[in-house]
Scaffold this motif. Structure first.
Motif, PDB file in Angstrom:
ATOM      1  N   MET A  40       0.805  -1.218   0.000  1.00  0.00           N
ATOM      2  CA  MET A  40       0.000   0.000   0.000  1.00  0.00           C
ATOM      3  C   MET A  40       0.844   1.277   0.000  1.00  0.00           C
ATOM      4  N   PRO A  41       1.980   1.338   0.717  1.00  0.00           N
ATOM      5  CA  PRO A  41       2.802   2.538   0.584  1.00  0.00           C
ATOM      6  C   PRO A  41       3.361   2.716  -0.838  1.00  0.00           C
ATOM      7  N   SER A  51      -3.268   7.557   0.755  1.00  0.00           N
ATOM      8  CA  SER A  51      -3.385   6.315   1.528  1.00  0.00           C
ATOM      9  C   SER A  51      -4.806   5.804   1.360  1.00  0.00           C
ATOM     10  N   PHE A  52      -4.947   4.570   0.904  1.00  0.00           N
ATOM     11  CA  PHE A  52      -6.277   4.038   0.654  1.00  0.00           C
ATOM     12  C   PHE A  52      -7.121   3.958   1.918  1.00  0.00           C
ATOM     13  N   THR A  53      -6.494   3.750   3.051  1.00  0.00           N
ATOM     14  CA  THR A  53      -7.281   3.636   4.281  1.00  0.00           C
ATOM     15  C   THR A  53      -7.927   4.969   4.664  1.00  0.00           C
ATOM     16  N   ASP A  54      -7.426   6.079   4.136  1.00  0.00           N
ATOM     17  CA  ASP A  54      -8.001   7.384   4.434  1.00  0.00           C
ATOM     18  C   ASP A  54      -9.128   7.773   3.476  1.00  0.00           C
ATOM     19  N   LEU A  55      -9.321   7.000   2.408  1.00  0.00           N
ATOM     20  CA  LEU A  55     -10.354   7.341   1.429  1.00  0.00           C
ATOM     21  C   LEU A  55     -11.725   6.988   1.988  1.00  0.00           C
ATOM     22  N   LYS A  56     -12.622   7.967   1.956  1.00  0.00           N
ATOM     23  CA  LYS A  56     -13.976   7.741   2.463  1.00  0.00           C
ATOM     24  C   LYS A  56     -14.904   8.805   1.909  1.00  0.00           C
ATOM     25  N   TYR A  79     -14.505   3.438   1.785  1.00  0.00           N
ATOM     26  CA  TYR A  79     -14.238   2.574   0.642  1.00  0.00           C
ATOM     27  C   TYR A  79     -12.754   2.297   0.468  1.00  0.00           C
ATOM     28  N   GLY A  80     -11.895   3.070   1.097  1.00  0.00           N
ATOM     29  CA  GLY A  80     -10.461   2.808   1.033  1.00  0.00           C
ATOM     30  C   GLY A  80     -10.099   1.502   1.727  1.00  0.00           C
ATOM     31  N   ASN A  81     -10.745   1.217   2.861  1.00  0.00           N
ATOM     32  CA  ASN A  81     -10.530  -0.064   3.539  1.00  0.00           C
ATOM     33  C   ASN A  81     -10.986  -1.219   2.659  1.00  0.00           C
ATOM     34  N   TRP A  82     -12.051  -1.002   1.898  1.00  0.00           N
ATOM     35  CA  TRP A  82     -12.562  -2.027   0.996  1.00  0.00           C
ATOM     36  C   TRP A  82     -11.564  -2.297  -0.127  1.00  0.00           C
ATOM     37  N   ASP A  84      -8.382  -1.836   0.068  1.00  0.00           N
ATOM     38  CA  ASP A  84      -7.285  -2.536   0.745  1.00  0.00           C
ATOM     39  C   ASP A  84      -7.615  -4.023   0.906  1.00  0.00           C
ATOM     40  N   ALA A  85      -8.865  -4.332   1.273  1.00  0.00           N
ATOM     41  CA  ALA A  85      -9.278  -5.727   1.435  1.00  0.00           C
ATOM     42  C   ALA A  85      -9.281  -6.470   0.100  1.00  0.00           C
ATOM     43  N   ILE A  86      -9.663  -5.800  -0.973  1.00  0.00           N
ATOM     44  CA  ILE A  86      -9.645  -6.431  -2.300  1.00  0.00           C
ATOM     45  C   ILE A  86      -8.218  -6.753  -2.721  1.00  0.00           C
ATOM     46  N   ILE A  87      -7.304  -5.805  -2.513  1.00  0.00           N
ATOM     47  CA  ILE A  87      -5.898  -6.057  -2.851  1.00  0.00           C
ATOM     48  C   ILE A  87      -5.372  -7.211  -1.997  1.00  0.00           C
ATOM     49  N   ASN A  88      -5.747  -7.245  -0.738  1.00  0.00           N
ATOM     50  CA  ASN A  88      -5.363  -8.331   0.156  1.00  0.00           C
ATOM     51  C   ASN A  88      -5.883  -9.673  -0.378  1.00  0.00           C
ATOM     52  N   LEU A  89      -7.133  -9.720  -0.809  1.00  0.00           N
ATOM     53  CA  LEU A  89      -7.724 -10.934  -1.355  1.00  0.00           C
ATOM     54  C   LEU A  89      -6.996 -11.402  -2.611  1.00  0.00           C
TER      55      LEU A  89
END
Length: 135
Positions: A40-41, A51-56, A79-82, A84-89
């Motif tokens: 992610m960085p 930072s995707f976790t800050d996107l909302k 939606y940034g956490n989402w 992040d979860a998709i990239i994780n998947l």
């Protein structure tokens, strides 16, 4: 009943499943750390430091009281956490694909069974039955 339960628990499939679940938890922690701390960085660097976790999308702003405390927290779609979860998947799926592919390469390939010798045709069998009935 306890003996049956013990026999069930001690079968290889249940123990294999337990080991798989424990390993899945460990792999999940490693992959989540890899995604959030390494991938992610790098992705954020190429997207301009985002930072995707800050996107909302903020639906309702937070209400702050006069003394500075938040009386009503904001209501937002993170939606940034989402993302992040998709990239994780995707990364977990790719890692599992590579593991299964490597495992399949280690298995011995089964040699094809030799073909059974060709037997008599249906007509030959019927002729043989006819001849036996004539006798």
């Amino acid at each position: 009943m306890l003996k049956e339960f013990r026999d069930f628990i001690m079968t290889g499939n249940v123990i294999d499943l337990a080991v798989a679940v424990i390993l899945a938890g460990a792999v999940s922690a490693v992959v989540k750390g890899f995604v959030s701390d390494i991938m992610m960085p790098v992705i954020g660097h190429f997207t301009g430091g985002v930072s995707f976790t800050d996107l909302k999308i903020v639906l309702t702003e937070a209400v702050v009281a006069a003394d500075g405390t938040v009386s009503t927290p904001e209501n937002a779609i993170a939606y940034g956490n989402w993302i992040d979860a998709i990239i994780n998947l995707v990364i977990v799926g790719f890692v599992l694909f590579m593991i299964v592919k490597a495992y399949n390469k280690t298995k011995k390939k089964e040699e094809p069974a030799p073909e059974a010798p060709a037997g008599p045709s249906q007509e030959e069998l019927l002729a043989e039955i006819r001849d036996l009935l004539k006798k």
